[in-house]
Motif scaffolding. Sequence first.
Motif, PDB file in Angstrom:
ATOM      1  N   TRP A 136      42.183  45.124  55.109  1.00  0.00           N
ATOM      2  CA  TRP A 136      41.564  45.875  54.019  1.00  0.00           C
ATOM      3  C   TRP A 136      41.798  45.183  52.685  1.00  0.00           C
ATOM      4  O   TRP A 136      42.933  44.860  52.332  1.00  0.00           O
ATOM      5  N   LEU A 137      40.716  44.996  51.946  1.00  0.00           N
ATOM      6  CA  LEU A 137      40.788  44.468  50.587  1.00  0.00           C
ATOM      7  C   LEU A 137      40.694  45.642  49.619  1.00  0.00           C
ATOM      8  O   LEU A 137      39.702  46.386  49.634  1.00  0.00           O
ATOM      9  N   GLY A 138      41.713  45.828  48.799  1.00  0.00           N
ATOM     10  CA  GLY A 138      41.742  46.959  47.894  1.00  0.00           C
ATOM     11  C   GLY A 138      41.110  46.657  46.547  1.00  0.00           C
ATOM     12  O   GLY A 138      40.554  45.582  46.308  1.00  0.00           O
ATOM     13  N   PHE A 139      41.194  47.627  45.645  1.00  0.00           N
ATOM     14  CA  PHE A 139      40.729  47.432  44.273  1.00  0.00           C
ATOM     15  C   PHE A 139      41.627  48.208  43.335  1.00  0.00           C
ATOM     16  O   PHE A 139      42.323  49.149  43.728  1.00  0.00           O
ATOM     17  N   ASP A 140      41.633  47.798  42.091  1.00  0.00           N
ATOM     18  CA  ASP A 140      42.442  48.444  41.066  1.00  0.00           C
ATOM     19  C   ASP A 140      41.776  49.762  40.671  1.00  0.00           C
ATOM     20  O   ASP A 140      40.649  49.750  40.170  1.00  0.00           O
ATOM     21  N   PRO A 141      42.440  50.906  40.885  1.00  0.00           N
ATOM     22  CA  PRO A 141      41.810  52.190  40.551  1.00  0.00           C
ATOM     23  C   PRO A 141      41.468  52.321  39.072  1.00  0.00           C
ATOM     24  O   PRO A 141      40.563  53.072  38.709  1.00  0.00           O
ATOM     25  N   GLY A 142      42.183  51.593  38.201  1.00  0.00           N
ATOM     26  CA  GLY A 142      41.909  51.686  36.777  1.00  0.00           C
ATOM     27  C   GLY A 142      40.679  50.912  36.356  1.00  0.00           C
ATOM     28  O   GLY A 142      39.793  51.440  35.686  1.00  0.00           O
ATOM     29  N   THR A 143      40.614  49.659  36.785  1.00  0.00           N
ATOM     30  CA  THR A 143      39.484  48.809  36.389  1.00  0.00           C
ATOM     31  C   THR A 143      38.352  48.829  37.410  1.00  0.00           C
ATOM     32  O   THR A 143      37.232  48.445  37.108  1.00  0.00           O
ATOM     33  N   SER A 144      38.665  49.233  38.619  1.00  0.00           N
ATOM     34  CA  SER A 144      37.771  49.203  39.791  1.00  0.00           C
ATOM     35  C   SER A 144      37.380  47.785  40.193  1.00  0.00           C
ATOM     36  O   SER A 144      36.385  47.563  40.883  1.00  0.00           O
ATOM     37  N   GLU A 145      38.177  46.798  39.782  1.00  0.00           N
ATOM     38  CA  GLU A 145      37.947  45.404  40.174  1.00  0.00           C
ATOM     39  C   GLU A 145      38.606  45.140  41.532  1.00  0.00           C
ATOM     40  O   GLU A 145      39.724  45.595  41.790  1.00  0.00           O
ATOM     41  N   LEU A 146      37.931  44.382  42.385  1.00  0.00           N
ATOM     42  CA  LEU A 146      38.477  44.036  43.689  1.00  0.00           C
ATOM     43  C   LEU A 146      39.709  43.145  43.542  1.00  0.00           C
ATOM     44  O   LEU A 146      39.804  42.311  42.646  1.00  0.00           O
ATOM     45  N   ASP A 147      40.642  43.306  44.484  1.00  0.00           N
ATOM     46  CA  ASP A 147      41.793  42.409  44.560  1.00  0.00           C
ATOM     47  C   ASP A 147      41.332  41.030  45.032  1.00  0.00           C
ATOM     48  O   ASP A 147      40.192  40.857  45.495  1.00  0.00           O
ATOM     49  N   ASP A 148      42.231  40.051  44.947  1.00  0.00           N
ATOM     50  CA  ASP A 148      41.932  38.692  45.387  1.00  0.00           C
ATOM     51  C   ASP A 148      41.834  38.650  46.913  1.00  0.00           C
ATOM     52  O   ASP A 148      42.734  39.138  47.616  1.00  0.00           O
ATOM     53  N   ILE A 149      40.771  38.084  47.420  1.00  0.00           N
ATOM     54  CA  ILE A 149      40.573  38.043  48.865  1.00  0.00           C
ATOM     55  C   ILE A 149      41.336  36.910  49.539  1.00  0.00           C
ATOM     56  O   ILE A 149      41.614  36.966  50.747  1.00  0.00           O
ATOM     57  N   ALA A 150      41.721  35.892  48.797  1.00  0.00           N
ATOM     58  CA  ALA A 150      42.309  34.692  49.398  1.00  0.00           C
ATOM     59  C   ALA A 150      43.476  34.979  50.338  1.00  0.00           C
ATOM     60  O   ALA A 150      43.554  34.398  51.438  1.00  0.00           O
ATOM     61  N   PRO A 151      44.417  35.872  49.982  1.00  0.00           N
ATOM     62  CA  PRO A 151      45.554  36.111  50.875  1.00  0.00           C
ATOM     63  C   PRO A 151      45.181  36.713  52.233  1.00  0.00           C
ATOM     64  O   PRO A 151      45.995  36.669  53.167  1.00  0.00           O
ATOM     65  N   LEU A 152      43.996  37.271  52.342  1.00  0.00           N
ATOM     66  CA  LEU A 152      43.585  37.912  53.599  1.00  0.00           C
ATOM     67  C   LEU A 152      42.893  36.960  54.562  1.00  0.00           C
ATOM     68  O   LEU A 152      42.692  37.298  55.727  1.00  0.00           O
ATOM     69  N   LEU A 153      42.522  35.777  54.095  1.00  0.00           N
ATOM     70  CA  LEU A 153      41.756  34.845  54.925  1.00  0.00           C
ATOM     71  C   LEU A 153      42.688  33.953  55.729  1.00  0.00           C
ATOM     72  O   LEU A 153      43.594  33.320  55.180  1.00  0.00           O
ATOM     73  N   THR A 154      42.463  33.909  57.044  1.00  0.00           N
ATOM     74  CA  THR A 154      43.249  33.053  57.929  1.00  0.00           C
ATOM     75  C   THR A 154      42.307  32.314  58.871  1.00  0.00           C
ATOM     76  O   THR A 154      41.078  32.510  58.826  1.00  0.00           O
ATOM     77  N   ASP A 155      42.880  31.509  59.760  1.00  0.00           N
ATOM     78  CA  ASP A 155      42.035  30.792  60.718  1.00  0.00           C
ATOM     79  C   ASP A 155      41.495  31.712  61.807  1.00  0.00           C
ATOM     80  O   ASP A 155      40.699  31.279  62.638  1.00  0.00           O
ATOM     81  N   ARG A 156      41.908  32.981  61.790  1.00  0.00           N
ATOM     82  CA  ARG A 156      41.359  33.945  62.759  1.00  0.00           C
ATOM     83  C   ARG A 156      40.333  34.879  62.130  1.00  0.00           C
ATOM     84  O   ARG A 156      39.760  35.709  62.815  1.00  0.00           O
ATOM     85  N   THR A 157      40.103  34.758  60.818  1.00  0.00           N
ATOM     86  CA  THR A 157      39.098  35.606  60.167  1.00  0.00           C
ATOM     87  C   THR A 157      37.704  35.191  60.628  1.00  0.00           C
ATOM     88  O   THR A 157      37.359  34.014  60.619  1.00  0.00           O
ATOM     89  N   ARG A 158      36.918  36.174  61.027  1.00  0.00           N
ATOM     90  CA  ARG A 158      35.568  35.890  61.519  1.00  0.00           C
ATOM     91  C   ARG A 158      34.483  36.374  60.566  1.00  0.00           C
ATOM     92  O   ARG A 158      33.399  35.805  60.517  1.00  0.00           O
ATOM     93  N   LEU A 159      34.760  37.456  59.828  1.00  0.00           N
ATOM     94  CA  LEU A 159      33.725  38.007  58.948  1.00  0.00           C
ATOM     95  C   LEU A 159      34.365  38.783  57.804  1.00  0.00           C
ATOM     96  O   LEU A 159      35.395  39.447  57.997  1.00  0.00           O
ATOM     97  N   VAL A 160      33.761  38.682  56.628  1.00  0.00           N
ATOM     98  CA  VAL A 160      34.131  39.494  55.465  1.00  0.00           C
ATOM     99  C   VAL A 160      32.919  40.330  55.081  1.00  0.00           C
ATOM    100  O   VAL A 160      31.813  39.795  54.904  1.00  0.00           O
ATOM    101  N   ALA A 161      33.105  41.639  54.976  1.00  0.00           N
ATOM    102  CA  ALA A 161      32.042  42.558  54.541  1.00  0.00           C
ATOM    103  C   ALA A 161      32.385  43.051  53.145  1.00  0.00           C
ATOM    104  O   ALA A 161      33.476  43.601  52.928  1.00  0.00           O
TER     105      ALA A 161
END
Length: 400
Positions: A136-161
């Motif tokens: 799960w990629l979260g977001f800042d409730p104050g700004t509503s900006e998405l968090d950085d996706i880079a830490p979630l990506l690995t060699d097993r990631t197949r799709l990002v929605a």
Amino acid sequence: MGAFEVVSVRKQFPALDEGAAHFDGPGGSQTPQVVADAVARTLTSALANRGRLTTADRRADEIVIEAREAMADLLGTQANGIVFGRSMTQLTYDFSRTLAKTWSEGDEVVVTRLDHDANVRPWVQAAEAVGATVKWLGFDPGTSELDDIAPLLTDRTRLVAVTGASNLLGTRPDVARIADQVHAAGVLIYVDGVHLTAHAPVDAAYADFYVCSPYKFFGPHLGVLTAKPELLETLRPDKLLPSSDAVPERFEFGTLPYELLAGTTAAVDFIAGLGGTGATRRERLLSSMQLVEEYEDGLREDLESRLAAIPGVTLYGHAARRTPTLLFTVEGHPPTAVAEHLAAAGVNAPAGSFYAYEAARHLGLAAAGAVRAGLAPYSDQSDIDRLVSAVESLDGSSDH
């Protein structure tokens, strides 16, 4: 570039004659007369299954071809990569099941807490079915900006929605930058462009899959997906044996709704005529949507500042880039009661979480959600004045 003439635009929408101020566009826009005429004309003309033998055959075939070309022009993609479906939700379920055939236990899928559930649950359920892991990629409730996706990506990631714009908060993540990160990791990206397409120029070429809904931008109720034809060629959906295996037809189940496709083409042509200039339809679309974006942003800034000045009003979502979509609550008034009060004043601004289930939870909103006021190209200053006046009158209303 030409000019955006809201008075002329409003005259094209028969529904506005009923007198309501429509802030319900994020749930579906009102329809211009030319789109209704295209639908009616198609339904009362001779039609048959697609072919080139009879007039009815050819008409059906040409309607499909023209609709693919129109949507490709709107999205900046290829006509033979346009897939039509019942809705964005249906298309996403179809593609999640098809893509999941290529996943295995231990693979990973990334979804966000900012998205409409139609770009969350199909992927969660498809992953669960094959033993893949959901991140799960979260977001800042104050700004509503998405968090950085880079830490979630690995060699097993197949799709990002990910969403192109939040239907709840209006937040517009930098999806082109996210796509660059995702592609650098060798991963596919699936973008929900339903809310974005109605409010900004779109070049969907950065996305592996981009989905939208014409009824959000003046057209009929159906869904559209665009992808590179060579990517679609690699996918094998479950389908009927006699049905076409050609791309994009292999992803379209049953007879297409020709009248809705004709209405979709008419909607795209209508957008191209909203003051835009250029030698090609694509150029006119980009130009027109730039005018729309600038016009709507001006109205949003006015509405936002005036709502913020009303005691007890809380506004949610403060991203740097947004669609003209405001979410708010009024202290002491349940959101449903606010919506009812507005409706009684002839202002259509509904309350709820609007299928953005994870986003509403992440913001700490109860099941009732909040009131959403979405602007459209047919919105004008009088609409803004009516909404603000109705909210200001809440303390004296019977639902206080």
